[in-house]
Design a protein around this motif. Structure first.
Motif, PDB file in Angstrom:
ATOM      1  N   ALA A   1      22.140 -49.196  -8.646  1.00 51.93           N
ATOM      2  CA  ALA A   1      20.810 -48.972  -9.217  1.00 51.93           C
ATOM      3  C   ALA A   1      19.784 -49.893  -8.564  1.00 51.93           C
ATOM      4  CB  ALA A   1      20.846 -49.188 -10.722  1.00 51.93           C
ATOM      5  N   ALA A   2      20.174 -51.143  -8.295  1.00 50.76           N
ATOM      6  CA  ALA A   2      19.264 -52.071  -7.612  1.00 50.76           C
ATOM      7  C   ALA A   2      18.956 -51.575  -6.204  1.00 50.76           C
ATOM      8  CB  ALA A   2      19.867 -53.473  -7.576  1.00 50.76           C
ATOM      9  N   LEU A   3      19.973 -51.088  -5.488  1.00 48.63           N
ATOM     10  CA  LEU A   3      19.740 -50.550  -4.153  1.00 48.63           C
ATOM     11  C   LEU A   3      18.825 -49.326  -4.207  1.00 48.63           C
ATOM     12  CD1 LEU A   3      23.278 -50.872  -2.508  1.00 48.63           C
ATOM     13  CD2 LEU A   3      21.197 -52.119  -1.880  1.00 48.63           C
ATOM     14  N   ALA A   4      19.007 -48.495  -5.226  1.00 48.46           N
ATOM     15  CA  ALA A   4      18.154 -47.321  -5.375  1.00 48.46           C
ATOM     16  C   ALA A   4      16.709 -47.739  -5.635  1.00 48.46           C
ATOM     17  CB  ALA A   4      18.674 -46.424  -6.500  1.00 48.46           C
ATOM     18  N   ARG A   5      16.511 -48.775  -6.461  1.00 49.58           N
ATOM     19  CA  ARG A   5      15.154 -49.265  -6.730  1.00 49.58           C
ATOM     20  C   ARG A   5      14.533 -49.802  -5.446  1.00 49.58           C
ATOM     21  NH1 ARG A   5      14.558 -53.204 -11.401  1.00 49.58           N
ATOM     22  NH2 ARG A   5      14.288 -51.278 -12.547  1.00 49.58           N
ATOM     23  N   ILE A   6      15.290 -50.617  -4.713  1.00 49.66           N
ATOM     24  CA  ILE A   6      14.787 -51.182  -3.461  1.00 49.66           C
ATOM     25  C   ILE A   6      14.429 -50.055  -2.491  1.00 49.66           C
ATOM     26  CG2 ILE A   6      15.426 -52.537  -1.435  1.00 49.66           C
ATOM     27  CD1 ILE A   6      17.123 -54.305  -3.403  1.00 49.66           C
ATOM     28  N   SER A   7      15.286 -49.049  -2.407  1.00 51.51           N
ATOM     29  CA  SER A   7      15.033 -47.907  -1.539  1.00 51.51           C
ATOM     30  C   SER A   7      13.695 -47.255  -1.863  1.00 51.51           C
ATOM     31  CB  SER A   7      16.158 -46.885  -1.694  1.00 51.51           C
ATOM     32  OG  SER A   7      15.844 -45.679  -1.046  1.00 51.51           O
ATOM     33  N   GLY A   8      13.477 -46.977  -3.126  1.00 47.05           N
ATOM     34  CA  GLY A   8      12.229 -46.335  -3.550  1.00 47.05           C
ATOM     35  C   GLY A   8      11.009 -47.191  -3.276  1.00 47.05           C
ATOM     36  N   LEU A   9      11.135 -48.492  -3.501  1.00 46.21           N
ATOM     37  CA  LEU A   9      10.002 -49.386  -3.279  1.00 46.21           C
ATOM     38  C   LEU A   9       9.661 -49.516  -1.794  1.00 46.21           C
ATOM     39  CD1 LEU A   9      10.862 -52.161  -5.879  1.00 46.21           C
ATOM     40  CD2 LEU A   9       8.910 -50.596  -5.964  1.00 46.21           C
ATOM     41  N   VAL A  10      10.677 -49.626  -0.955  1.00 44.65           N
ATOM     42  CA  VAL A  10      10.435 -49.728   0.490  1.00 44.65           C
ATOM     43  C   VAL A  10       9.774 -48.448   0.985  1.00 44.65           C
ATOM     44  CG1 VAL A  10      11.551 -49.856   2.762  1.00 44.65           C
ATOM     45  CG2 VAL A  10      12.251 -51.425   0.931  1.00 44.65           C
ATOM     46  N   LYS A  11      10.291 -47.323   0.550  1.00 40.24           N
ATOM     47  CA  LYS A  11       9.726 -46.034   0.963  1.00 40.24           C
ATOM     48  C   LYS A  11       8.269 -45.911   0.495  1.00 40.24           C
ATOM     49  CE  LYS A  11      12.353 -42.548   1.151  1.00 40.24           C
ATOM     50  NZ  LYS A  11      13.235 -41.417   0.974  1.00 40.24           N
ATOM     51  N   ALA A  12       8.008 -46.292  -0.749  1.00 43.12           N
ATOM     52  CA  ALA A  12       6.648 -46.203  -1.286  1.00 43.12           C
ATOM     53  C   ALA A  12       5.695 -47.144  -0.545  1.00 43.12           C
ATOM     54  CB  ALA A  12       6.652 -46.522  -2.782  1.00 43.12           C
ATOM     55  N   LYS A  13       6.149 -48.349  -0.244  1.00 42.10           N
ATOM     56  CA  LYS A  13       5.300 -49.315   0.464  1.00 42.10           C
ATOM     57  C   LYS A  13       4.955 -48.798   1.856  1.00 42.10           C
ATOM     58  CE  LYS A  13       3.688 -53.624   1.090  1.00 42.10           C
ATOM     59  NZ  LYS A  13       2.940 -54.435   0.156  1.00 42.10           N
ATOM     60  N   ARG A  14       5.951 -48.258   2.561  1.00 41.04           N
ATOM     61  CA  ARG A  14       5.675 -47.730   3.903  1.00 41.04           C
ATOM     62  C   ARG A  14       4.722 -46.543   3.841  1.00 41.04           C
ATOM     63  NH1 ARG A  14       8.450 -46.191   7.983  1.00 41.04           N
ATOM     64  NH2 ARG A  14      10.022 -44.937   6.951  1.00 41.04           N
TER      65      ARG A  14
ATOM     66  N   THR B   1       5.966 -41.930  -5.538  1.00 41.95           N
ATOM     67  CA  THR B   1       5.568 -40.597  -5.964  1.00 41.95           C
ATOM     68  C   THR B   1       6.685 -40.006  -6.827  1.00 41.95           C
ATOM     69  OG1 THR B   1       6.591 -39.562  -4.042  1.00 41.95           O
ATOM     70  CG2 THR B   1       4.276 -40.228  -3.820  1.00 41.95           C
ATOM     71  N   THR B   2       6.395 -38.916  -7.500  1.00 44.19           N
ATOM     72  CA  THR B   2       7.415 -38.258  -8.323  1.00 44.19           C
ATOM     73  C   THR B   2       8.637 -37.865  -7.496  1.00 44.19           C
ATOM     74  OG1 THR B   2       5.740 -37.496  -9.881  1.00 44.19           O
ATOM     75  CG2 THR B   2       7.863 -36.326  -9.896  1.00 44.19           C
ATOM     76  N   PRO B   3       8.476 -37.253  -6.312  1.00 44.76           N
ATOM     77  CA  PRO B   3       9.669 -36.942  -5.518  1.00 44.76           C
ATOM     78  C   PRO B   3      10.463 -38.189  -5.115  1.00 44.76           C
ATOM     79  CG  PRO B   3       7.834 -35.608  -4.772  1.00 44.76           C
ATOM     80  CD  PRO B   3       7.272 -36.622  -5.736  1.00 44.76           C
ATOM     81  N   GLU B   4       9.772 -39.298  -4.851  1.00 38.23           N
ATOM     82  CA  GLU B   4      10.479 -40.531  -4.501  1.00 38.23           C
ATOM     83  C   GLU B   4      11.274 -41.062  -5.698  1.00 38.23           C
ATOM     84  OE1 GLU B   4       7.485 -42.171  -1.017  1.00 38.23           O
ATOM     85  OE2 GLU B   4       7.124 -42.779  -3.083  1.00 38.23           O
ATOM     86  N   ILE B   5      10.721 -40.949  -6.886  1.00 37.96           N
ATOM     87  CA  ILE B   5      11.423 -41.391  -8.094  1.00 37.96           C
ATOM     88  C   ILE B   5      12.675 -40.544  -8.308  1.00 37.96           C
ATOM     89  CG2 ILE B   5      11.284 -41.526 -10.618  1.00 37.96           C
ATOM     90  CD1 ILE B   5       8.264 -42.198 -10.195  1.00 37.96           C
ATOM     91  N   VAL B   6      12.532 -39.237  -8.149  1.00 36.83           N
ATOM     92  CA  VAL B   6      13.679 -38.337  -8.306  1.00 36.83           C
ATOM     93  C   VAL B   6      14.745 -38.677  -7.270  1.00 36.83           C
ATOM     94  CG1 VAL B   6      14.436 -35.936  -8.115  1.00 36.83           C
ATOM     95  CG2 VAL B   6      12.359 -36.488  -9.400  1.00 36.83           C
ATOM     96  N   GLU B   7      14.327 -38.937  -6.041  1.00 35.11           N
ATOM     97  CA  GLU B   7      15.282 -39.267  -4.985  1.00 35.11           C
ATOM     98  C   GLU B   7      16.055 -40.535  -5.318  1.00 35.11           C
ATOM     99  OE1 GLU B   7      15.449 -40.118  -0.192  1.00 35.11           O
ATOM    100  OE2 GLU B   7      13.533 -39.604  -1.106  1.00 35.11           O
ATOM    101  N   VAL B   8      15.378 -41.535  -5.854  1.00 37.55           N
ATOM    102  CA  VAL B   8      16.046 -42.786  -6.246  1.00 37.55           C
ATOM    103  C   VAL B   8      17.131 -42.504  -7.274  1.00 37.55           C
ATOM    104  CG1 VAL B   8      15.697 -44.946  -7.523  1.00 37.55           C
ATOM    105  CG2 VAL B   8      14.159 -44.335  -5.658  1.00 37.55           C
ATOM    106  N   HIS B   9      16.816 -41.673  -8.258  1.00 39.44           N
ATOM    107  CA  HIS B   9      17.800 -41.351  -9.302  1.00 39.44           C
ATOM    108  C   HIS B   9      18.963 -40.535  -8.741  1.00 39.44           C
ATOM    109  CE1 HIS B   9      15.803 -43.099 -12.762  1.00 39.44           C
ATOM    110  NE2 HIS B   9      14.670 -42.686 -12.233  1.00 39.44           N
ATOM    111  N   LEU B  10      18.675 -39.627  -7.845  1.00 37.98           N
ATOM    112  CA  LEU B  10      19.754 -38.841  -7.231  1.00 37.98           C
ATOM    113  C   LEU B  10      20.682 -39.735  -6.420  1.00 37.98           C
ATOM    114  CD1 LEU B  10      17.731 -35.691  -6.136  1.00 37.98           C
ATOM    115  CD2 LEU B  10      19.495 -35.787  -7.917  1.00 37.98           C
TER     116      LEU B  10
END
Length: 132
Positions: free
Chosen positions: A5-18, A87-96
């Motif tokens: 879950a932590a890796l998924a959060r980091i993934s989403g944050l890095v993607k959103a920042k970029r 974004t909403t798609p990024e949030i969904v991707e993190v959960h998937l």
């Protein structure tokens, strides 16, 4: 919070920042002080473990959040306000990606399908509201 879950959060944050900064991996690596290969693995959700303390610290600084924000489920409101907004798609991707029942390939396929459908429907909604 599990390390997945932590890796998924980091993934989403890095993607959103970029996305927010409209920068590539190399520029993000230069800004953050984290290698582009490490950022790529983290963003794609394929890292096999959490980054070391130094890398977590660099990521947290670059993302304008605390290290605990990256690792703990209970969120600090100040850190949350400074965090990149996925974004909403990024949030969904993190959960998937965090779903242990899905292989990484399946999670990626579902995330891609959702993003494409979301963008298509959002565009359609926008056109309908512009027409009215």
């Amino acid at each position: 919070m599990t390390y997945e879950a932590a890796l998924a959060r980091i993934s989403g944050l890095v993607k959103a920042k970029r996305r927010e900064k409209e920068i590539g991996l190399r520029a993000a690596a230069q800004e953050s002080g984290v290698s582009s290969s490490t950022l790529s693995r983290l963003e794609r959700g394929v890292a096999s473990s959490l980054p070391d303390a130094e890398t977590l610290s660099k990521l947290a600084n670059w993302l304008n959040v605390s290290v605990s924000f990256l690792l703990v489920e209970e969120q600090d409101k100040d850190s949350e306000e400074n965090a990149p907004k996925p974004t909403t798609p990024e949030i969904v991707e993190v959960h998937l990606r965090a779903d242990k029942r899905l292989s990484p390939k399946t999670a990626e396929a579902l995330a891609t399908m959702f993003r494409l459908l979301y963008e298509q429907l959002a565009q359609s909604e926008q056109q309908n509201s512009d027409d009215n």
